[in-house]
Design a protein around this motif. Structure first.
Motif, mmCIF file in Angstrom:
data_model
loop_
_atom_site.group_PDB
_atom_site.id
_atom_site.type_symbol
_atom_site.label_atom_id
_atom_site.label_comp_id
_atom_site.label_asym_id
_atom_site.label_seq_id
_atom_site.Cartn_x
_atom_site.Cartn_y
_atom_site.Cartn_z
ATOM 1 N N SER A 154 74.318 53.317 71.935
ATOM 2 C CA SER A 154 73.782 53.802 73.209
ATOM 3 C C SER A 154 72.252 53.735 73.194
ATOM 4 O O SER A 154 71.632 53.553 72.140
ATOM 5 N N LYS A 155 71.660 53.929 74.358
ATOM 6 C CA LYS A 155 70.198 53.924 74.451
ATOM 7 C C LYS A 155 69.609 55.045 73.608
ATOM 8 O O LYS A 155 68.583 54.875 72.953
ATOM 9 N N THR A 156 70.273 56.200 73.603
ATOM 10 C CA THR A 156 69.797 57.337 72.822
ATOM 11 C C THR A 156 69.861 57.030 71.331
ATOM 12 O O THR A 156 68.936 57.362 70.581
ATOM 13 N N ALA A 157 70.951 56.401 70.897
ATOM 14 C CA ALA A 157 71.084 56.059 69.481
ATOM 15 C C ALA A 157 69.986 55.086 69.054
ATOM 16 O O ALA A 157 69.426 55.213 67.958
ATOM 17 N N ILE A 158 69.681 54.144 69.909
ATOM 18 C CA ILE A 158 68.614 53.179 69.612
ATOM 19 C C ILE A 158 67.267 53.895 69.535
ATOM 20 O O ILE A 158 66.455 53.631 68.645
ATOM 21 N N ALA A 159 67.035 54.834 70.466
ATOM 22 C CA ALA A 159 65.776 55.580 70.480
ATOM 23 C C ALA A 159 65.652 56.509 69.271
ATOM 24 O O ALA A 159 64.539 56.811 68.831
ATOM 25 N N ASN A 160 66.778 56.978 68.733
ATOM 26 C CA ASN A 160 66.748 57.904 67.599
ATOM 27 C C ASN A 160 66.533 57.215 66.252
ATOM 28 O O ASN A 160 66.186 57.880 65.281
ATOM 29 N N ALA A 183 64.231 73.161 60.594
ATOM 30 C CA ALA A 183 62.995 73.633 61.217
ATOM 31 C C ALA A 183 61.773 73.021 60.539
ATOM 32 O O ALA A 183 60.810 72.600 61.210
ATOM 33 N N THR A 184 61.805 72.948 59.217
ATOM 34 C CA THR A 184 60.695 72.347 58.474
ATOM 35 C C THR A 184 60.594 70.857 58.764
ATOM 36 O O THR A 184 59.494 70.324 58.986
ATOM 37 N N ILE A 185 61.737 70.201 58.770
ATOM 38 C CA ILE A 185 61.766 68.765 59.078
ATOM 39 C C ILE A 185 61.242 68.522 60.483
ATOM 40 O O ILE A 185 60.483 67.582 60.726
ATOM 41 N N ALA A 186 61.630 69.375 61.420
ATOM 42 C CA ALA A 186 61.189 69.229 62.811
ATOM 43 C C ALA A 186 59.672 69.313 62.905
ATOM 44 O O ALA A 186 59.039 68.525 63.621
ATOM 45 N N THR A 187 59.088 70.256 62.191
ATOM 46 C CA THR A 187 57.635 70.400 62.203
ATOM 47 C C THR A 187 56.949 69.169 61.628
ATOM 48 O O THR A 187 55.995 68.643 62.204
ATOM 49 N N MET A 188 57.462 68.684 60.495
ATOM 50 C CA MET A 188 56.838 67.532 59.838
ATOM 51 C C MET A 188 57.048 66.243 60.629
ATOM 52 O O MET A 188 56.186 65.368 60.634
ATOM 53 N N ALA A 189 58.203 66.108 61.299
ATOM 54 C CA ALA A 189 58.491 64.884 62.050
ATOM 55 C C ALA A 189 58.062 64.983 63.511
ATOM 56 O O ALA A 189 58.222 64.033 64.264
ATOM 57 N N ILE A 238 59.297 66.832 66.066
ATOM 58 C CA ILE A 238 60.398 66.843 67.023
ATOM 59 C C ILE A 238 60.916 68.276 67.111
ATOM 60 O O ILE A 238 60.473 69.145 66.365
ATOM 61 N N THR A 239 61.844 68.520 68.024
ATOM 62 C CA THR A 239 62.397 69.866 68.148
ATOM 63 C C THR A 239 63.356 70.147 66.991
ATOM 64 O O THR A 239 63.919 69.230 66.388
ATOM 65 N N THR A 240 63.550 71.423 66.718
ATOM 66 C CA THR A 240 64.465 71.823 65.656
ATOM 67 C C THR A 240 65.888 71.371 65.954
ATOM 68 O O THR A 240 66.616 70.922 65.065
ATOM 69 N N GLN A 241 66.293 71.469 67.225
ATOM 70 C CA GLN A 241 67.644 71.058 67.606
ATOM 71 C C GLN A 241 67.861 69.575 67.353
ATOM 72 O O GLN A 241 68.904 69.158 66.843
ATOM 73 N N LYS A 242 66.870 68.768 67.709
ATOM 74 C CA LYS A 242 66.987 67.322 67.502
ATOM 75 C C LYS A 242 66.999 67.004 66.007
ATOM 76 O O LYS A 242 67.777 66.164 65.546
ATOM 77 N N ALA A 243 66.157 67.698 65.246
ATOM 78 C CA ALA A 243 66.115 67.483 63.800
ATOM 79 C C ALA A 243 67.464 67.833 63.177
ATOM 80 O O ALA A 243 67.984 67.091 62.340
ATOM 81 N N SER A 244 68.045 68.937 63.614
ATOM 82 C CA SER A 244 69.340 69.361 63.081
ATOM 83 C C SER A 244 70.425 68.335 63.398
ATOM 84 O O SER A 244 71.211 67.954 62.522
ATOM 85 N N ALA A 245 70.464 67.877 64.633
ATOM 86 C CA ALA A 245 71.479 66.898 65.044
ATOM 87 C C ALA A 245 71.313 65.579 64.282
ATOM 88 O O ALA A 245 72.299 65.001 63.799
ATOM 89 N N LEU A 246 70.087 65.107 64.141
ATOM 90 C CA LEU A 246 69.858 63.843 63.446
ATOM 91 C C LEU A 246 70.116 63.981 61.943
ATOM 92 O O LEU A 246 70.623 63.048 61.312
ATOM 93 N N LEU A 251 72.664 61.823 59.661
ATOM 94 C CA LEU A 251 72.255 61.185 58.406
ATOM 95 C C LEU A 251 73.148 61.632 57.242
ATOM 96 O O LEU A 251 73.405 60.852 56.325
ATOM 97 N N VAL A 252 73.648 62.865 57.291
ATOM 98 C CA VAL A 252 74.594 63.329 56.272
ATOM 99 C C VAL A 252 75.893 62.545 56.400
ATOM 100 O O VAL A 252 76.464 62.089 55.411
ATOM 101 N N GLU A 253 76.367 62.349 57.635
ATOM 102 C CA GLU A 253 77.590 61.576 57.862
ATOM 103 C C GLU A 253 77.434 60.132 57.386
ATOM 104 O O GLU A 253 78.388 59.526 56.908
ATOM 105 N N GLU A 254 76.228 59.582 57.518
ATOM 106 C CA GLU A 254 75.961 58.218 57.079
ATOM 107 C C GLU A 254 75.766 58.127 55.568
ATOM 108 O O GLU A 254 75.679 57.031 55.019
ATOM 109 N N GLY A 255 75.662 59.274 54.902
ATOM 110 C CA GLY A 255 75.497 59.288 53.450
ATOM 111 C C GLY A 255 74.059 59.145 52.992
ATOM 112 O O GLY A 255 73.807 58.945 51.801
ATOM 113 N N ILE A 256 73.112 59.267 53.896
ATOM 114 C CA ILE A 256 71.699 59.124 53.535
ATOM 115 C C ILE A 256 71.124 60.456 53.060
ATOM 116 O O ILE A 256 70.302 60.509 52.152
#
Length: 126
Positions: free
Chosen positions: A43-49, A74-80, A82-90, A94-99
Motif C-alpha cells: 500500500s501507499k502507507t507501507a511504501i511511505a513507512n 517512546a524512546t525510539i519515537a523521540t530519536m526517529a 515520529i509519534t510513539t504510536q507510529k513507532a510502536s506499530a512499526l 519489524l518484530v514480525e519480519e524478524g528484524i
C-alpha cells in the motif's frame, strides 16, 4: 448467468444446478486472483513507512564495540522523530519480519514496558 440469478437461486432454496456450481467456482477463482494481487502489492502507507523503518533500525544499531541498544517505543519515537504510536506499530511490524526482538524492560516510574532491540544477526551467531 448473472450474480442476481445465482443469488436468487440460492435464496429460493432451489437445487444447485451445474451452471450455478460452475459460476460459483469461477467467482471464487476471481476473488482469489484479486486478493492475491492486493496482497502482493504494498500500500501507499507501507511504501511511505519503509524509510521510517530503516531509521528505526539505524537508531537501534550500536556503534562498533558498543553494547546492544534496548529502547522503548517512546524512546525510539523521540530519536526517529515520529509519534510513539507510529513507532510502536512499526516496531511490531519489524518484530514480525524478524528484524527486531521485543522483550520486557523495567522503566523507572512506569514499571514494565516493551523494549525493542535488533535481532541477532546470522553472522554474529556463526
Amino acid at each position: 448467468m448473472t450474480q442476481r440469478e445465482f443469488f436468487a437461486g440460492i435464496v429460493e432454496g432451489a437445487t444447485i444446478t451445474e451452471e450455478q456450481a460452475t459460476f460459483a467456482v469461477e467467482a471464487i477463482a476471481k476473488l482469489d486472483k484479486r486478493n492475491q494481487s492486493r496482497k502482493d502489492k504494498p500500500s501507499k502507507t507501507a511504501i511511505a513507512n519503509e524509510p521510517i523503518k530503516a531509521r528505526i533500525v539505524e537508531v537501534l544499531t550500536p556503534a562498533e564495540d558498543a553494547p546492544t541498544i534496548v529502547a522503548t517505543a517512546a524512546t525510539i519515537a523521540t530519536m526517529a522523530e515520529i509519534t510513539t504510536q507510529k513507532a510502536s506499530a512499526l516496531c511490531r511490524q519489524l518484530v514480525e519480519e524478524g528484524i527486531l526482538v521485543a522483550g520486557d524492560v523495567k522503566v523507572k516510574g512506569k514499571g514494565k514496558c516493551k523494549g525493542y532491540t535488533l535481532a541477532p544477526s546470522e553472522d554474529a551467531e556463526a
